[in-house]
Design an enzyme around this catalytic site. Sequence first.
Site, short mmCIF file in Angstrom:
data_model
loop_
_atom_site.label_atom_id
_atom_site.label_comp_id
_atom_site.label_asym_id
_atom_site.label_seq_id
_atom_site.Cartn_x
_atom_site.Cartn_y
_atom_site.Cartn_z
N VAL A 78 37.91 -17.83 26.15
CA VAL A 78 37.53 -18.32 24.82
C VAL A 78 36.01 -18.28 24.70
O VAL A 78 35.30 -18.70 25.62
CB VAL A 78 38.04 -19.77 24.59
CG1 VAL A 78 37.47 -20.35 23.30
CG2 VAL A 78 39.57 -19.82 24.56
N GLY A 123 31.37 -20.28 26.68
CA GLY A 123 32.65 -19.61 26.88
C GLY A 123 33.36 -20.24 28.06
O GLY A 123 32.78 -21.02 28.81
N LYS A 124 34.62 -19.95 28.20
CA LYS A 124 35.35 -20.43 29.38
C LYS A 124 36.61 -19.59 29.52
O LYS A 124 37.12 -19.05 28.54
CB LYS A 124 35.76 -21.90 29.20
CG LYS A 124 36.02 -22.61 30.51
CD LYS A 124 34.71 -23.00 31.17
CE LYS A 124 34.89 -23.92 32.36
NZ LYS A 124 33.62 -24.60 32.65
N GLY A 125 37.10 -19.51 30.75
CA GLY A 125 38.34 -18.77 30.98
C GLY A 125 39.23 -19.54 31.93
O GLY A 125 38.78 -20.46 32.62
N ASP A 164 34.60 -22.09 38.54
CA ASP A 164 35.00 -23.41 38.02
C ASP A 164 36.10 -23.90 38.98
O ASP A 164 36.22 -23.38 40.09
CB ASP A 164 35.48 -23.29 36.56
CG ASP A 164 35.52 -24.64 35.86
OD1 ASP A 164 34.47 -25.14 35.45
OD2 ASP A 164 36.63 -25.23 35.73
#
Length: 434
Positions: A78, A123-125, A164
């Site tokens: 995202v 952003g992050k996944g 992460d």
Amino acid sequence: MTFRHESTSGVLQHTAKGAAPAINPFEEMANRFDQAARLLKLDPGLTKVLREPIKEIKVAIPVVMDDGRIELFIGYRVHHNIARGPAKGGIRFDPHVSLDEVRALASWMTWKCAVMNIPFGGGKGGVICDPLKLSRNELERITRRYTAELMDFFGPEKDVPAPDVGTDSQTMAWIMDTYSMHMRHTVTSVVTGKPVSIGGSAGRVEATGRGVMIAAREAGKAHGVPLKDARVAIQGFGNVGSISAKMFYMEGSKIIAVSDVNGAIQNKKGLDVPALLEYMAKKKTVVGFPGSIPLDADDLLTIDCDILVPAALENQITAENAKDIKAKIVVEGANGPTTHDADEILQKKGVIVIPDILANGGGVTVSYFEWVQDRMGFFWREKEVNERLEEMMVQSFGDVRDMAAAHKVSYRIAAYMVAIQRVAHDMQVRGLYA
Ligand code: GLU
């Protein structure tokens, strides 16, 4: 403690023990965003724009498992906002990953990068999988296929992932290699948190924990809790929790309790942290550490201490346990560990909360240094990295403290206000492309 909860949308979400319905992390983020936007009297149109992630990608990741079976994993990436630079943020491998969680984490990255005043968006996944139950080869295949599916989105100028929960420097090396194979040349700056030998930065592994300690030290100065001899409890003993323990220990604090997924331990006189880190490296858990006694994991958060560092997952301090928190200062090593209901209870009790988007901003700050060094092809000494991090953490803490004082709000709402103000300003300067 959390357990898996099947939400009405069929998406697995974190739920605080005993709490129903599920606490939606994106709504938790949005609640604070709305409060801060109101106080800033942000333009209603801009409020809509800044609340919503700009891009959400779901990928199906087919993988041949070690036993020859084909398994399918679901992954997300995202982008929340890219007004100030490339989307920046980690990739999480965890069984509880959901689109709402990734949305929240991506939004927090926008605000975190803005609070730290670094030129990135958010952003992050995430991939729904349990890394503890997968072999190294299976993890490598998931990582490479996930990267290949996102080739058009990743890029040093577009979207720069990092570690992460459940991912590490090896995962980042596989992403860098896969991306580079597709590009036909080595692109180190596509990802941060890499091993130092292939373009990683000195000090990156320690950066989040070091930043947590600096945030706690600054908060301690402002609120009369010096780190020397402070009693510290830490929930979670992954990268952030374990390095924070080391950093507090080096400042002369007493680490009186720590926990991991297997349980919690305590020693009121203070744990021998160097020995605990060695024990953890060998046994992969803190449980059973000689010189400690077991503690119920749920009691860690409410233990009598000066500084509490939640460094595990979201939604740990809730309306249920907030009234029992005894710490003077909570420093959020994890993203989203405190719900908005809990925030109100803690504020009434006079507990100071240093929010995630400030307290754990040291990690992405040194990621920024790594990206800069990769693009320059010139690498800094660890001392230089640490000095720059120190300077930026102190500056950001001061910005948030000043905002909190000016508006008589919590550090959390002040941090959102600092961040929203910066992103909104830059969006207004750029104007809207029509
Ligand atoms: N995953 C980390 C965070 O939540 C690091 C992000 C980064 O370095 O890009 O801040």
